[in-house]
Write a protein that holds these residues in place. Sequence first.
Motif, PDB file in Angstrom:
ATOM      1  N   ASN A  61       0.818  -1.203   0.000  1.00  0.00           N
ATOM      2  CA  ASN A  61       0.000   0.000   0.000  1.00  0.00           C
ATOM      3  C   ASN A  61       0.858   1.262   0.000  1.00  0.00           C
ATOM      4  OD1 ASN A  61      -2.264  -1.509  -0.049  1.00  0.00           O
ATOM      5  ND2 ASN A  61      -2.662  -1.384   2.144  1.00  0.00           N
ATOM      6  N   GLU A  62       1.877   1.217   0.801  1.00  0.00           N
ATOM      7  CA  GLU A  62       2.779   2.372   0.800  1.00  0.00           C
ATOM      8  C   GLU A  62       3.442   2.530  -0.553  1.00  0.00           C
ATOM      9  OE1 GLU A  62       5.543   2.295   4.000  1.00  0.00           O
ATOM     10  OE2 GLU A  62       3.993   2.022   5.515  1.00  0.00           O
ATOM     11  N   ARG A  63       3.664   1.426  -1.179  1.00  0.00           N
ATOM     12  CA  ARG A  63       4.290   1.511  -2.501  1.00  0.00           C
ATOM     13  C   ARG A  63       3.363   2.208  -3.501  1.00  0.00           C
ATOM     14  NH1 ARG A  63       5.722  -3.483  -5.035  1.00  0.00           N
ATOM     15  NH2 ARG A  63       4.212  -4.563  -3.728  1.00  0.00           N
TER      16      ARG A  63
ATOM     17  N   ARG B 111      -3.126   9.842   2.901  1.00  0.00           N
ATOM     18  CA  ARG B 111      -3.808   9.822   1.604  1.00  0.00           C
ATOM     19  C   ARG B 111      -4.937   8.803   1.583  1.00  0.00           C
ATOM     20  NH1 ARG B 111       1.224   9.792  -2.400  1.00  0.00           N
ATOM     21  NH2 ARG B 111       1.409  12.017  -2.830  1.00  0.00           N
TER      22      ARG B 111
ATOM     23  N   LEU C  69       2.460   9.484   4.958  1.00  0.00           N
ATOM     24  CA  LEU C  69       1.837  10.105   3.789  1.00  0.00           C
ATOM     25  C   LEU C  69       0.815   9.160   3.184  1.00  0.00           C
ATOM     26  CD1 LEU C  69       1.594  12.280   1.595  1.00  0.00           C
ATOM     27  CD2 LEU C  69       3.516  11.182   0.414  1.00  0.00           C
ATOM     28  N   HIS C  70       1.211   7.924   3.086  1.00  0.00           N
ATOM     29  CA  HIS C  70       0.271   6.974   2.502  1.00  0.00           C
ATOM     30  C   HIS C  70      -0.981   6.848   3.377  1.00  0.00           C
ATOM     31  CE1 HIS C  70      -1.518   3.567   0.586  1.00  0.00           C
ATOM     32  NE2 HIS C  70      -1.577   2.964   1.756  1.00  0.00           N
TER      33      HIS C  70
ATOM     34  N   SER D 159       1.502   4.787  -2.875  1.00  0.00           N
ATOM     35  CA  SER D 159       1.785   6.221  -2.731  1.00  0.00           C
ATOM     36  C   SER D 159       3.141   6.570  -3.323  1.00  0.00           C
ATOM     37  CB  SER D 159       1.757   6.620  -1.248  1.00  0.00           C
ATOM     38  OG  SER D 159       0.472   7.036  -0.872  1.00  0.00           O
ATOM     39  N   ALA D 160       4.092   5.684  -3.055  1.00  0.00           N
ATOM     40  CA  ALA D 160       5.429   5.947  -3.586  1.00  0.00           C
ATOM     41  C   ALA D 160       5.413   5.947  -5.112  1.00  0.00           C
ATOM     42  CB  ALA D 160       6.408   4.902  -3.051  1.00  0.00           C
TER      43      ALA D 160
ATOM     44  N   LYS E 182       7.048   8.384   4.370  1.00  0.00           N
ATOM     45  CA  LYS E 182       6.404   7.591   3.323  1.00  0.00           C
ATOM     46  C   LYS E 182       5.157   6.890   3.867  1.00  0.00           C
ATOM     47  CE  LYS E 182       7.549   3.617   0.367  1.00  0.00           C
ATOM     48  NZ  LYS E 182       8.603   2.617   0.110  1.00  0.00           N
ATOM     49  N   SER E 183       5.286   6.263   5.015  1.00  0.00           N
ATOM     50  CA  SER E 183       4.142   5.522   5.554  1.00  0.00           C
ATOM     51  C   SER E 183       3.042   6.470   6.020  1.00  0.00           C
ATOM     52  CB  SER E 183       4.592   4.603   6.684  1.00  0.00           C
ATOM     53  OG  SER E 183       5.172   5.356   7.714  1.00  0.00           O
TER      54      SER E 183
ATOM     55  N   TYR F  90      10.106  13.636  -0.168  1.00  0.00           N
ATOM     56  CA  TYR F  90      10.035  12.936   1.121  1.00  0.00           C
ATOM     57  C   TYR F  90      11.149  13.417   2.049  1.00  0.00           C
ATOM     58  CZ  TYR F  90       6.814   9.425  -0.886  1.00  0.00           C
ATOM     59  OH  TYR F  90       5.746   8.786  -1.459  1.00  0.00           O
TER      60      TYR F  90
END
Lengths: 378, 205
Positions: A7-9, B188, B184-185, A11-12, B181-182, B166
């Motif tokens: 899931n984080e990927r 979102r 932000l996800h 966003s990345a 990163k985490s 980031y």
Amino acid sequence: METPDSNERLSALLDNELSDAERRALEKELESDSALRAEFEALRGAREMVRAHGRSYAPADFVEKVMSKVENEVIPANNSNFWRRPFGVPIEAVAVAAAALMVVFGSLGTGVVLVGGQQAVEAVMDAEAPSEPAPMATSPEERGAEPPELEVLAADPQVQAEKSSNADKKVSFSEPMKDEIASTGSGLAIPAAPANAPGDRLEDETKEVQLLSPATETVKSDPAPPPDTSRAYEERDDVIPEATKPSKTKSPPEPKSAPRASADHTESAPASAGSKNSWPESQWTYRLVTTNAAILGDLNGIAKKSGGVLRDSALNVVQGGSVQAGDTGTYYIEVDAKRLKDLDRSLKAFGATVNTSGSTESGNVLVRISILVILQQK
Amino acid sequence: MLLMLLAMVSGPSDSELVRRFKGGDRRAYEEIVRRYQHRVFTMCLRWLRHEAIAEEVAQDVFFALFRSLADFRGESQLSTWIYRVVINHCKNKKMYRFRRSEDRHEPLEGLGRDDEPQRQIASEGPGTDALLHKSEAEVLVQRALERLDEEQRAIIVMRDVEDLSYEEIGEILELPRGTVKSRLHRARAELALILSENLVAQDVF
């Protein structure tokens, strides 16, 4: 196949923060996994909406307001040369570095005592020292209620009358203190005080400090006192001077085995002979404060022991925990004037001692504590 | 030549403005204020959710900047540094208002999960009136953002509005890149959920 961080990927991927290999792998997953694809689209939709509609705009007259206030209130009054002079070493830096701790006792109707001193905070931490001065400062209202109190005092005829008799008294911080901070080996260099040239901002602010010397002030001036510009700013009912961390050099950090000892400070503290203070003169010293939370916890405990309360915290030191060399912060303890000695005792127990103080008669007083982190230890 | 043209189009760089400010150039400071006013205001507003307070804090940020800019050594980007000032000011303001009970929070109704304290709204946000002049989409986004916590809002704004990396966000919030990163996800994902709920509720689809 979904991995724990898939899931984080997503966003990345949106942010183009994946390596080529990661991106290709994830794109392949998206082709075959409709649920993952739906999630990705939802994220992308949210991002696009924020991109398109997340911006707000300052009022049309915002710049004018800022410039007007800067020139009318922030720049020292009667300094028409302000914009014509190059900004040298900021006065705030000198004040904060050389005078790491100031305590203000504001007691309604009794006078204000501005006390100079020094506080050393030794931080045990892993984070790197910040590369720029720690952003700080907040509005006066957030720093407690001292500005109105100070205004009241300034209007007191008795105070006004005594101001003139105290014209030679300056809140000052000794050169030995400054030298000592500079020699901590923490890689920090203390900027030299700017020359006090006529018409210079420094002179203006020094005058302001003098004017603000309280009626009950008994602090003797050092031969060449750096100005307490932060005090001057405070009196202008404006923002506390920005954190002005001394410039950091690349010199090696101080070895673990050489922490600053409080005894060193005491030895180097200048004697203010002739002081009529009710408290002994000594020197502030804080040690082994590791995080902002720890500072707050310590100060909370100190406040409670003296029946006071940690009223407000500018939280300027560091947001998020770590304290770094050069960070500064301002804290307030409100305490009954009768318990000031208890507060003093608590601070001493914590490793800090009062440098100088003045008398207060009654009511609550607001103790302002400014902190400068001058040493970073691994 | 290309660099000169770029400079003519985009104006002097931040570092050039800082250098000129240190030399006593009033216009350089004014240009910095002009350049960053909306970014600072946006972040203040997202954090504090009150336009008048956001403006006040944004002004304070520039006063603080004025006083400390002479110390800026260019070891990090000016924008990053300014954002740190903004975040600190916003946190301070928030704490001050909270202590003075000016910023009480109430849990949103209908969200169900009590274990999500971050899903809160302020009792005094921008309010309907303040949003009247905005488009429906703007209102949707703002309302949705308000339901995130401050840090989530800040991260989303920094990334999706201001286009910070980031690394820059991590520097501002003092977080490792992986944490940025985490978070932000997570922000979102939560925002996407809120938006979809609101869009459905408003029968936009």
